[in-house]
Design an enzyme around this catalytic site. Sequence first.
Site, short mmCIF file in Angstrom:
data_model
loop_
_atom_site.label_atom_id
_atom_site.label_comp_id
_atom_site.label_asym_id
_atom_site.label_seq_id
_atom_site.Cartn_x
_atom_site.Cartn_y
_atom_site.Cartn_z
N TYR B 30 0.81 -1.23 0.00
CA TYR B 30 0.00 0.00 0.00
C TYR B 30 0.84 1.27 0.00
O TYR B 30 1.74 1.43 0.83
CB TYR B 30 -0.97 -0.01 1.19
CG TYR B 30 -1.86 -1.25 1.14
CD1 TYR B 30 -2.83 -1.37 0.14
CD2 TYR B 30 -1.68 -2.31 2.02
CE1 TYR B 30 -3.61 -2.52 0.04
CE2 TYR B 30 -2.46 -3.46 1.94
CZ TYR B 30 -3.41 -3.56 0.94
OH TYR B 30 -4.19 -4.69 0.84
N ASP B 31 0.49 2.17 -0.94
CA ASP B 31 1.19 3.45 -1.06
C ASP B 31 0.47 4.56 -0.30
O ASP B 31 1.09 5.53 0.11
CB ASP B 31 1.24 3.89 -2.53
CG ASP B 31 1.92 2.86 -3.40
OD1 ASP B 31 2.87 2.23 -2.91
OD2 ASP B 31 1.47 2.67 -4.56
#
Lengths: 311, 311
Positions: B30-31
Amino acid sequence: MTPASLDTTTTTMAARLSTREHYADLLDKYDTWLFDCDGVLWQGDKLIEGATEVLQLLRHHKKSVLFVTNNATKSRKNYKKKFDSLGVEAHVDEIFGSAFASAVYISSVMKMPKDKKVYVIGMAGLEEELREEGIQYIGGTDPEDNTLGSFSLADWTPDPAVGAVLCGLDTSINYTKLSKAFNYILRNDGCAFLVTNEDSTYPTAEGLLPGAGSVSAPLRYALGRDPIAIGKPKGTMLDCIRAKHDFDPKRTIMVGDRLNTDIEFGKAGGLSTLLVLTGITKESEITGPNASPTVPDYVTNSIGDLRALLS
Amino acid sequence: MTPASLDTTTTTMAARLSTREHYADLLDKYDTWLFDCDGVLWQGDKLIEGATEVLQLLRHHKKSVLFVTNNATKSRKNYKKKFDSLGVEAHVDEIFGSAFASAVYISSVMKMPKDKKVYVIGMAGLEEELREEGIQYIGGTDPEDNTLGSFSLADWTPDPAVGAVLCGLDTSINYTKLSKAFNYILRNDGCAFLVTNEDSTYPTAEGLLPGAGSVSAPLRYALGRDPIAIGKPKGTMLDCIRAKHDFDPKRTIMVGDRLNTDIEFGKAGGLSTLLVLTGITKESEITGPNASPTVPDYVTNSIGDLRALLS
């Protein structure tokens, strides 16, 4: 329940009353007449034309006349003053309000022990009925709870004796009262959640305002559960009348202006029902494709129509 | 959405995170990390142990960190002061509150004309966000409406320019505000009925108080209809974030403590979801026969658990 002598197309339609014979038939069939008040006998401070004569006529024919109102802001004694001011004969023991019925429910049905207390969201009339029934209460009109000041649980000492929260129409509703009531129901073991009635709105001469059901809606929403409701259409109100008056449901008629309170109340109690169109319900709600599923036995424009019997 | 490297018995169960590898996997996948605040980063005025280090770690790995709160009593600027006081790094443009989202909804989605006004039930923070969006409002903290004095429609001149009622948490809620809001929606043609969020309760250090959803419940009950809700779990909040930040839903995770707001919000928006157990949701609500139907992708005890990555 619809007599053959009255016009009805099907049994799921209300009989429309209009002739002297219709009203004579009604007078003959019913010994006990229950009346809603606002929208039936008066509109705000204005008497419905002919209401006084019709009530006199019923009394003259030895009918029992009772007044059944969801108004919980007034005690029966105070409500009688309204009748007096409009010149309508009424006796305190003929008046059944949801404040009185709530007090009777707490003492006689719940049988709440005398050392327990009720936390009240409501006005002076509700407190008066609790006092008359010998029930201890806190909250209500107490200045400490009638504030817009901030509320913090850290500064609050809950009363462990509170065994019920009772909520009626309260025009001083505020966050302190709602927070206390919510926390009593949440924290005090077995604390009952009662409402005097669930009317969504309250009719005034200039229009609608939020009713008792709207005032208790925050508690219902915060708790995620429904209260025990006392007033019409619930049967508790009828139990309360039954405790004080003998009546045969088959020979009793409920006269009202609201389908979802008065008419449902009568039908649920096995009474006959007469809708008048001088209050909340409009003609369009009882005829045509969008008619309400709640069908009264009879409809007439106004209670004053029964004056036809005087001619 | 559950990676093979994580323990799950079936796909309808949340993956329970506990090892360094689990958290490393999460960091990799996840960014963009969306955080609810109360119950996740802090409890009332107490920081969750390790929250600051974990946020620093995410920033160090060039992750986008955004804060998504239903609190509508504070503007973003005021909410930032809360972060500052707890020593948590945050920037105003990383904070999305339901007050801000409501203002954006009114100006950008409803496109309410500039000569129209909002009638506010809510506090200073809600007014501040409306002002910043150039939206005219009345009600709110106006002393005239913050009264326990009686309200009569006869003495009231409604403002025909009111095109929306917006209701948030308001600890000065009273019958005058409710009556005005109800009548604006009833009388003003096309007047919108908006609520900042529908949280039933509001957590404080000492326990629960009625939330924004409970404050708007009287309007909902009196009107017999539901409002347009802006905050979590509704998508309007995500639209509002999307208007300001680029993110790929597949590489975005929502971290929260409430199943019916945070987790449902993430799922509805196609994001992954991580439940922490430092707030509202208890272990018993996600396991066993009475588990909620809302299932997060991942569960961990506390956001502080991600400190495993620092070792």
